[in-house]
Design an enzyme around this catalytic site. Structure first.
Site, mmCIF file in Angstrom:
data_model
loop_
_atom_site.group_PDB
_atom_site.id
_atom_site.type_symbol
_atom_site.label_atom_id
_atom_site.label_comp_id
_atom_site.label_asym_id
_atom_site.label_seq_id
_atom_site.Cartn_x
_atom_site.Cartn_y
_atom_site.Cartn_z
ATOM 1 N N TYR A 122 0.826 -1.283 -0.131
ATOM 2 C CA TYR A 122 0.122 0.085 0.136
ATOM 3 C C TYR A 122 0.866 1.348 -0.095
ATOM 4 C CZ TYR A 122 -4.419 -2.334 0.438
ATOM 5 O OH TYR A 122 -5.459 -3.325 0.128
ATOM 6 N N TYR A 181 -14.277 -4.787 3.613
ATOM 7 C CA TYR A 181 -13.003 -5.231 3.079
ATOM 8 C C TYR A 181 -12.839 -6.441 3.458
ATOM 9 C CZ TYR A 181 -8.160 -5.662 2.799
ATOM 10 O OH TYR A 181 -6.814 -5.924 2.525
ATOM 11 N N ASP A 225 -16.892 -12.274 9.291
ATOM 12 C CA ASP A 225 -15.297 -11.790 9.111
ATOM 13 C C ASP A 225 -14.840 -11.040 10.251
ATOM 14 O OD1 ASP A 225 -12.796 -10.889 8.552
ATOM 15 O OD2 ASP A 225 -13.176 -10.026 6.549
ATOM 16 N N LYS A 243 -5.105 -11.633 12.020
ATOM 17 C CA LYS A 243 -4.761 -10.567 12.953
ATOM 18 C C LYS A 243 -4.406 -10.674 14.338
ATOM 19 C CE LYS A 243 -5.716 -6.931 9.651
ATOM 20 N NZ LYS A 243 -6.822 -6.453 9.098
HETATM 21 C C1 PLP Z 1 -7.124 -7.338 7.358
HETATM 22 C C2 PLP Z 1 -8.478 -7.836 7.055
HETATM 23 C C3 PLP Z 1 -8.644 -8.822 6.110
HETATM 24 C C4 PLP Z 1 -7.172 -9.418 5.430
HETATM 25 O O1 PLP Z 1 -6.435 -9.869 6.227
HETATM 26 P P1 PLP Z 1 -4.788 -10.138 5.819
HETATM 27 O O2 PLP Z 1 -4.240 -11.016 6.874
HETATM 28 O O3 PLP Z 1 -4.393 -8.707 5.601
HETATM 29 O O4 PLP Z 1 -4.776 -10.605 4.666
HETATM 30 C C5 PLP Z 1 -9.815 -9.448 6.064
HETATM 31 N N1 PLP Z 1 -10.865 -9.010 6.678
HETATM 32 C C6 PLP Z 1 -10.951 -7.861 7.268
HETATM 33 C C7 PLP Z 1 -12.080 -7.456 8.133
HETATM 34 C C8 PLP Z 1 -9.658 -7.302 7.658
HETATM 35 O O5 PLP Z 1 -9.531 -6.211 8.409
#
Ligand code: PLP
Length: 438
Positions: free
Chosen positions: A15, A142, A236, A265
């Site tokens: 990015y 996202y 998610d 994460k």
């Molecule tokens: C960061 C994020 C992703 C992607 O995760 P990466 O480990 O960066 O591929 C997917 N969904 C959400 C809600 C996110 O914040």
């Protein structure tokens, strides 16, 4: 050559417009919420290193568990084999995950966790002999940077070159205050057409979309529509998981439970890359068959890496300590008090909070994501020893839970300072969000 210059010769950063970006800040050490640079500067990591860090940097307990695992078993193929860290971590995740989750599928990061969930959902309906095609997502969502994850994410400037290659998705409005009915009606209309395989959503907070927030009540209404029409629900929780929203998972605020959950994460406390897609027994069973074509043919070389699982287990130990919950509660209260103190300031459009996540939306001064305000705010934070990475005109705080009161004060003080340098008049009502839809 110093580290930043050597970096410039060989590295392409994520990015980052490499032509105009400032030299990267070389970080040589971390401790608690602090990062230390080669030049001797200290930074408060107010964004938890892109939302991953839960318990602070180089945490001795996690480091010890990781070192132990490295000296015992660093990796083993996960098809046909298993190991204690993967099994124990799965057992313990299922104990804390929202009710109804019964299987853990490991992968490498948030994007792959989403890919796996989408593939599970699509193949689930195929395996049952009633293939459904449509996927529904929020307009500002996202879900990651791989192609499937991009497909279910906002059609934003970030992904414009790839639009022709992304699969079709039905987008509905995010049910923020005032838009609940519109969102619900859109979902109802789509559900009534049938043919919907799944609804993927970021529960309560859309992170990259600009820390957009909506209530558990309206999410429950959306979930009810999905349940009624046999639409699989994919939460998610890559960003919202592990205490960020004040509870262990954002889904814990909601009555209706998801069929699948995506994690990454904070999954390893921010130590290393690992992804998880969990699913209900019902979904798992649709893949059990004498016919081998019903198998979920998906896997990665490092699936269930033992070192990553050990980090995840250690992070969970820390997360479940009462002291950590107290820290979370402390951050929640301090964020709330700070919100109150700045929300009436002239340059502040809106202050939003969900648990430990705080977002302040500034007047844009006639700029957009790609112009100056974002860079000005970012540089101001860095100059003040605080890492805050604005999403356009939106500044947010997602701190490691170990952040001290004094460090939080410095973060808040820096945001107050930012408010003073945002002097321009508003041109777009929501500049960052407008950009997302260009
Ligand atoms: C960061 C994020 C992703 C992607 O995760 P990466 O480990 O960066 O591929 C997917 N969904 C959400 C809600 C996110 O914040």
């Amino acid at each position: 050559m110093n580290l930043a210059e050597r970096d410039q010769n060989v590295i392409w950063h994520p990015y980052t417009q490499m032509k105009t970006a400032a030299l990267p800040i070389p970080i040589v050490r971390g401790e608690g919420a602090l990062l230390f640079s080669e030049e001797g500067h200290t930074y408060i990591d107010a964004v938890a290193s892109w939302w991953v860090n839960l318990h602070g940097h180089a945490h001795p307990y996690i480091a010890g568990k990781v070192a132990e695992q490295l000296q015992t078993l660093e990796h083993v193929i996960f098809a046909g084999f298993t190991h204690p860290a993967a099994v124990t971590f799965a057992e313990r995740l299922l104990q804390i995950l929202p009710q109804g989750q019964s299987r853990i599928f490991y992968s490498d990061n948030g994007s792959t966790a989403v890919e796996v969930a989408l593939k599970m959902a699509i193949q689930y309906w195929n395996n049952l002999g009633m293939p459904k095609k449509k996927i529904i997502a929020f307009r500002d969502s996202y879900h990651g940077d791989t192609f499937g994850a991009m497909s279910v994410s906002a059609r934003s400037a970030f992904t414009a070159p790839f639009w022709p290659y992304l699969f079709e998705v039905e987008f509905i409005e995010v049910p923020t205050a005032g838009k609940e009915e519109e969102s619900i009606n859109q979902l109802k209309a789509l559900a009534a057409q049938g043919d919907v395989a799944a609804f993927i959503y970021e529960p309560l907070v859309l992170g990259t979309g600009g820390m957009i927030m909506y209530t558990p009540e309206v999410l429950d209404q959306l979930m009810a529509i999905c349940k009624q029409h046999q639409i699989l629900t994919i939460a998610d929780e890559v960003m919202t998981g592990f205490g960020r929203t004040g509870r262990t998972f954002a889904s814990d605020y909601v009555q209706h439970k998801p069929d699948m959950v995506c994690l990454s994460k904070g999954l390893t406390g921010g130590t290393m890359a690992l992804g998880v897609t969990s699913c209900s027994e019902n979904i798992y069973e649709a893949f059990l068959h004498d016919d081998k074509s019903k198998t979920l043919f998906h896997g990665h070389s490092y699936t269930a890496n033992p070192v990553a699982c050990a980090a995840g287990l250690a992070s969970m130990d820390l997360l479940l300590q009462p002291e950590t919950q107290q820290s979370i509660n402390r951050i929640v209260q301090r964020h709330a008090a700070f919100s109150q103190s700045i929300k009436a300031l002239p340059q502040v459009l809106e202050v939003r909070q969900q648990g430990t996540i705080l977002a302040v939306e500034f007047e844009d001064g006639g700029t957009s994501y790609f112009s100056n305000l974002r860079d000005t705010l970012y540089s101001y934070g860095i100059a003040n020893g605080v890492i805050l990475r604005p999403l356009g005109n939106i500044i947010y705080v997602i701190p490691p839970y170990c952040i001290t009161d004094a460090q939080l004060d410095q973060v808040y003080q820096t945001i107050r300072g930012m408010q003073e340098i945002v002097t321009g008049k508003r041109h777009h009502p929501r500049p960052y969000l407008d950009m997302l839809h260009d």
